[in-house]
Scaffold this active site. Structure first.
Site, PDB file in Angstrom:
ATOM      1  N   HIS A  37       0.835  -1.207   0.000  1.00 51.13           N
ATOM      2  CA  HIS A  37       0.000   0.000   0.000  1.00 51.13           C
ATOM      3  C   HIS A  37       0.875   1.264   0.000  1.00 51.13           C
ATOM      4  CE1 HIS A  37      -2.624  -2.932   2.355  1.00 51.13           C
ATOM      5  NE2 HIS A  37      -3.421  -2.618   1.348  1.00 51.13           N
ATOM      6  N   GLN A  61     -17.848  -7.012  -1.187  1.00 51.25           N
ATOM      7  CA  GLN A  61     -16.928  -7.821  -1.999  1.00 51.25           C
ATOM      8  C   GLN A  61     -16.520  -9.107  -1.294  1.00 51.25           C
ATOM      9  OE1 GLN A  61     -14.184  -4.413  -2.287  1.00 51.25           O
ATOM     10  NE2 GLN A  61     -12.524  -5.827  -1.863  1.00 51.25           N
ATOM     11  N   GLN A 153      -8.459  -7.293 -10.722  1.00 46.73           N
ATOM     12  CA  GLN A 153      -9.170  -6.088 -10.280  1.00 46.73           C
ATOM     13  C   GLN A 153      -8.775  -4.892 -11.149  1.00 46.73           C
ATOM     14  OE1 GLN A 153      -9.742  -4.866  -5.997  1.00 46.73           O
ATOM     15  NE2 GLN A 153      -7.824  -3.811  -6.378  1.00 46.73           N
ATOM     16  N   ARG A 187      -3.612 -10.406   4.206  1.00 47.60           N
ATOM     17  CA  ARG A 187      -4.005 -11.774   4.590  1.00 47.60           C
ATOM     18  C   ARG A 187      -2.802 -12.640   4.983  1.00 47.60           C
ATOM     19  NH1 ARG A 187      -8.274 -10.822   0.604  1.00 47.60           N
ATOM     20  NH2 ARG A 187     -10.285 -11.031   1.677  1.00 47.60           N
TER      21      ARG A 187
HETATM   22  P1  AMP Z   1      -6.318  -4.045  -0.338  1.00 44.31           P
HETATM   23  O1  AMP Z   1      -6.187  -3.225   0.910  1.00 44.31           O
HETATM   24  O2  AMP Z   1      -5.824  -5.446  -0.197  1.00 44.31           O
HETATM   25  O3  AMP Z   1      -7.676  -3.922  -0.983  1.00 44.31           O
HETATM   26  O4  AMP Z   1      -5.311  -3.387  -1.373  1.00 44.31           O
HETATM   27  C1  AMP Z   1      -5.411  -2.018  -1.716  1.00 44.31           C
HETATM   28  C2  AMP Z   1      -4.520  -1.745  -2.897  1.00 44.31           C
HETATM   29  O5  AMP Z   1      -3.184  -2.078  -2.575  1.00 44.31           O
HETATM   30  C3  AMP Z   1      -4.916  -2.590  -4.114  1.00 44.31           C
HETATM   31  O6  AMP Z   1      -4.800  -1.785  -5.284  1.00 44.31           O
HETATM   32  C4  AMP Z   1      -3.891  -3.673  -4.092  1.00 44.31           C
HETATM   33  O7  AMP Z   1      -3.629  -4.221  -5.366  1.00 44.31           O
HETATM   34  C5  AMP Z   1      -2.674  -2.943  -3.565  1.00 44.31           C
HETATM   35  N1  AMP Z   1      -1.724  -3.903  -3.020  1.00 44.31           N
HETATM   36  C6  AMP Z   1      -1.974  -4.850  -2.079  1.00 44.31           C
HETATM   37  N2  AMP Z   1      -0.873  -5.607  -1.891  1.00 44.31           N
HETATM   38  C7  AMP Z   1       0.072  -5.141  -2.738  1.00 44.31           C
HETATM   39  C8  AMP Z   1       1.422  -5.515  -3.020  1.00 44.31           C
HETATM   40  N3  AMP Z   1       2.016  -6.535  -2.413  1.00 44.31           N
HETATM   41  N4  AMP Z   1       2.093  -4.801  -3.959  1.00 44.31           N
HETATM   42  C9  AMP Z   1       1.485  -3.784  -4.606  1.00 44.31           C
HETATM   43  N5  AMP Z   1       0.226  -3.380  -4.378  1.00 44.31           N
HETATM   44  C10 AMP Z   1      -0.473  -4.051  -3.454  1.00 44.31           C
END
Ligand code: AMP
Length: 284
Positions: A37, A61, A153, A187
């Site tokens: 993030h 979701q 996504q 996760r």
């Molecule tokens: P989430 O909080 O899991 O919904 O993720 C929010 C954003 O952060 C989404 O656009 C994810 O693709 C991105 N994201 C989550 N993990 C990673 C990662 N390891 N590398 C790059 N972006 C990430």
């Protein structure tokens, strides 16, 4: 840094920034922020006058059998991280603010949402598209930042933005990984020590597939076989799917002729992990 729990002041903030001539970058998240993030926030900070981060564990979701209640949350820590990265505002609404009584609209792209992760999460991308459409409508950003960790996504939202003529640029950002290759994910905190040791098998499997493609293999079946074989070597892991799809349509590619997404998901105990790579045979 401003913190908004309701829609109207968040909307006003974004409008005020734009009226001052500052561009607005939005980073949608479900919180429990990690270095993945943070990479999106840093990029948004570098490319925009102001950054707004959304922290919202979007209930629509998640399927009824998924981990909504258990999903890790730490808003205090998230706010501290945002503040330290120069974020201008965090929008962290309660579900009732986003979905008041009578809420009835859904945005869905069925053809791209029933494949890959959509096979085992049939309502997931409708939830993602609907909440992102709302977040874009509320904040009217110049740019929105998404990680390629969740490549399906990103490709679905890219289609939605084009199809609905939304006036913003989606910026795809590279996957941030642990030193052993595991893609960072909120996760990952579910994994016990043995599962954590087993987890990098997914990125290893994808790397092997990527090497085959880079060496000229164009049959999707061979790449999928390499992923299946590698994951089968890890007793704790169970492959959910491995697929090769066209990045424009997410339809299955038998032969790699244009840019493809090689994506896989695997179970470690009760935790489902995803990873992927993008391969373009035309790129040098
Ligand atoms: P989430 O909080 O899991 O919904 O993720 C929010 C954003 O952060 C989404 O656009 C994810 O693709 C991105 N994201 C989550 N993990 C990673 C990662 N390891 N590398 C790059 N972006 C990430």
């Amino acid at each position: 840094m401003e913190i908004f729990r309701t829609i109207n002041p968040a909307r006003q903030m974004a409008r005020t920034w734009k009226a001052r001539g500052q561009s607005v970058g939005v980073v949608p998240t479900m919180g429990f922020l990690h270095a993945g993030h943070e990479s999106l926030i840093r990029r948004a900070r570098a490319e925009n006058g102001q950054v707004l981060v959304t922290v919202f564990v979007n209930p629509t979701q998640f399927s009824p059998n998924e981990d909504l209640a258990a999903y890790p949350r730490d808003l205090g820590r998230d706010l501290a991280i945002c503040e330290s990265l120069g974020v201008g505002a965090v929008f962290c609404p309660e579900p009732g603010e986003m979905y008041p009584p009578g809420f009835a609209t859904q945005v869905s792209l069925p053809s791209m949402s029933q494949v890959l992760c959509g096979r085992s999460r049939p309502h997931h991308f409708q939830g993602v598209c609907t909440v992102c459409a709302k977040l874009f409508a509320i904040t009217e950003p110049d740019r929105a930042y998404f990680g390629l960790k969740d490549a399906q996504q990103y490709f679905i939202l890219r289609r939605m933005v084009r199809d609905l003529d939304l006036d913003l640029e989606l910026v795809p950002c590279p996957i941030v990984r642990e030193p052993d290759g595991l893609a960072l994910s909120s996760r990952n905190s579910y994994l016990d020590p043995a599962e954590r040791r087993a987890a990098p098998v997914l990125s290893r499997a994808l790397r092997l597939a990527g090497e085959l493609a880079a060496n000229g293999e164009r049959r999707a079946r061979e790449l999928i076989g390499a992923i299946e074989g590698t994951v089968a070597g890890e007793p704790l892991a169970r492959l959910d799917y491995a697929q090769v799809v066209d990045t424009e349509t997410l339809s299955e590619a038998d032969q790699i002729e244009s840019e493809v997404l090689v994506a896989a998901a695997m179970w470690l105990g009760r935790t489902r992990l995803i990873d992927n790579l993008i391969f373009d045979p035309g790129a040098r």
